[in-house]
Each structure stands twice: as C-alpha cells, then as structure tokens.
Write an enzyme that holds these catalytic residues in place. Sequence first.
Site, PDB file in Angstrom:
ATOM      1  N   SER A 106       0.812  -1.224  -0.066  1.00  0.00           N
ATOM      2  CA  SER A 106       0.046   0.078   0.228  1.00  0.00           C
ATOM      3  C   SER A 106       0.683   1.477  -0.022  1.00  0.00           C
ATOM      4  O   SER A 106       0.284   2.176  -0.045  1.00  0.00           O
ATOM      5  CB  SER A 106      -0.885   0.030   1.214  1.00  0.00           C
ATOM      6  OG  SER A 106      -0.119   0.075   2.323  1.00  0.00           O
ATOM      7  N   HIS A 127      -2.599  -3.141  -5.694  1.00  0.00           N
ATOM      8  CA  HIS A 127      -3.027  -2.478  -4.411  1.00  0.00           C
ATOM      9  C   HIS A 127      -4.506  -2.784  -4.169  1.00  0.00           C
ATOM     10  O   HIS A 127      -5.423  -1.847  -4.562  1.00  0.00           O
ATOM     11  CB  HIS A 127      -2.769  -1.076  -3.861  1.00  0.00           C
ATOM     12  CG  HIS A 127      -2.852  -0.637  -2.676  1.00  0.00           C
ATOM     13  ND1 HIS A 127      -3.346   0.684  -2.289  1.00  0.00           N
ATOM     14  CD2 HIS A 127      -3.173  -1.439  -1.434  1.00  0.00           C
ATOM     15  CE1 HIS A 127      -3.388   0.865  -0.990  1.00  0.00           C
ATOM     16  NE2 HIS A 127      -3.542  -0.522  -0.440  1.00  0.00           N
ATOM     17  N   GLU A 139      -5.613  -0.279  -7.214  1.00  0.00           N
ATOM     18  CA  GLU A 139      -4.600   0.595  -7.521  1.00  0.00           C
ATOM     19  C   GLU A 139      -3.476  -0.222  -8.325  1.00  0.00           C
ATOM     20  O   GLU A 139      -3.182  -1.333  -7.714  1.00  0.00           O
ATOM     21  CB  GLU A 139      -3.925   1.494  -6.793  1.00  0.00           C
ATOM     22  CG  GLU A 139      -4.740   2.515  -6.107  1.00  0.00           C
ATOM     23  CD  GLU A 139      -4.093   3.255  -4.941  1.00  0.00           C
ATOM     24  OE1 GLU A 139      -4.212   4.456  -5.088  1.00  0.00           O
ATOM     25  OE2 GLU A 139      -3.288   2.726  -4.382  1.00  0.00           O
ATOM     26  N   ASN A 177      -3.435   6.389  -0.562  1.00  0.00           N
ATOM     27  CA  ASN A 177      -2.958   6.385   0.602  1.00  0.00           C
ATOM     28  C   ASN A 177      -1.965   7.626   0.829  1.00  0.00           C
ATOM     29  O   ASN A 177      -1.447   8.113   2.102  1.00  0.00           O
ATOM     30  CB  ASN A 177      -1.997   5.170   1.062  1.00  0.00           C
ATOM     31  CG  ASN A 177      -2.779   3.938   1.649  1.00  0.00           C
ATOM     32  OD1 ASN A 177      -3.639   4.305   2.018  1.00  0.00           O
ATOM     33  ND2 ASN A 177      -2.287   2.693   1.226  1.00  0.00           N
TER      34      ASN A 177
END
Length: 269
Positions: A106, A127, A139, A177
């Site tokens: 992540s 991800h 992702e 993130n």
Amino acid sequence: MGGGIAQVAAAVGATVFLYDLVPGAAVKARQRIEDSLRRAETKGYVTATVRERTLKGLRPIECMDEARGVAVVVEAVREELSVKQAVFQELEKKTQPETSLWTNTSMISITEIARPMRHPERLVGVHFFNPVPRMELVEIIAGERTSEATLVTAEASVRHWGKTPVRAPDRPGFIVNRLLDALLREALALHEEGVSHMEIDTAVRLGLNFPMGPMELMDLVGLDTIQDCLKSQAAGMKRPVDCGTDLPRLVAEGKFGKKSGEGFYTYET
C-alpha cells in the site's frame, strides 16, 4: 488482506492456493473465509452457489512448490521493503517465467521491491483495499521495468474479479494512501490534543460523509500496519516520521485494533 484477495478470486471460479510460512495458517485462513461466507449467506449478501464455488476454489498448501504452475502469485506480507524483496527473489525461483508476480503493498515503491530481482518486468503493484470483498477499487502500479503485458494482465484479472482498476504512479502512497496519510496524521494529532477517538470519527463520518472515521479505519487495518505505512510514507517523502505518541504506545502494548481485540476501541472476540 491475503484471505480477502483469495476469496474474491475464488468467487469467480479461480483455483487459489493459500500459502503461509506459519504452519496451519493457510487452513485457518480458509476457515475464516468459510465462516464469513456463511454469515454473509445468512444475511442474504451472497448465495449458496457463490459460497460453494468460493470454498471449492480455496486450497491451503504447506509447500510453495505445490503452486508452481499458477498464472499469478499475489504477495500480502507486512509492509517492510527487505521482507518483500526476499519474498520475490524466492518467488522468481519457485514459479514459471510466464507467471505474473503481484505485490499488494500500500506504500512501498514497486521499483525498489523489484530492484534485486533478475526479471523485474514480472512484478506489478496490485493494491487492494480492506475489506477486499466489499471494496471496489484496485490501484495498479508499474515499476520502472514492469512490462506492459504484466500491467494489462493485472488489469484484466481484477476486472474479472469484479473490481475497478486505476493506474497509479510509483510514488509514496500511490493515490489513495498519499491522501489518506494526511488525514490519519491530523487525526492522531487531534487525539493527542485531547479530542476523543469517538468525536473524531463522528465528525468525519457526518461532516465529510465518509463511511467510517479515521480511528475506526486504523483499527480495522491494524495499528501496526498503519504505523509501518506512516513510517514508509515519511521515508518516501523525505520528511520526519510523524506517528505521534499514542499510536506507537498502542502498538508496543500489542493493541493492534480489531484483529487483537483492542486499539482505539475495544472489540468483543
């Protein structure tokens, strides 16, 4: 995360081999998935057909060699660069040359994870978000030497699994993130200033229309994982680590959130 990824793949008919270094962990993971699916079926979220197909496709193994002929390997170990690098160096030896290698990181750079590999073109960041069966986004991140074929395979696979892929840059935190990092750091700062975790979560849910607040989210993901992610993001952005004092204290006490029974909140077993 590994169990959730395995579940969504098996739900559409894939054969998924579950492997963990800890003996018996893969069998326990399959049992958790089965328990979760039975609860979901009782509530009408999944059908008996989906439950049966998913469980049929999940095969715990105790030796990685049993999965040598697979098309894709998904790694979901802790967020530590050296650990992930070691995993993929081993996977290069254990899998066929055409096997795609996915990391569910992540935060960590795909280019850095692939650096010790002999064939970095095989590695791609894929991800998923927690909880995997419910979260639609994935992702897709290319490292400097990830091949276009590897990227296309990853995108097609996650679409087949019912997810929506977006290509994200190989930068600290990718897209989601990188944005989330700022929210979590400010939530932790507010908590240390005396604002309760419940007040923070209520304000964010109702004021920003988020499905859950930042403190709830950290407990769900795991406070140890959150701490690793914040440290990794800080290192990638070349700024001081800013986890505050409450988060490291809870992690040091073994209070990792929902998975341990206590974090910012307390949970029934």
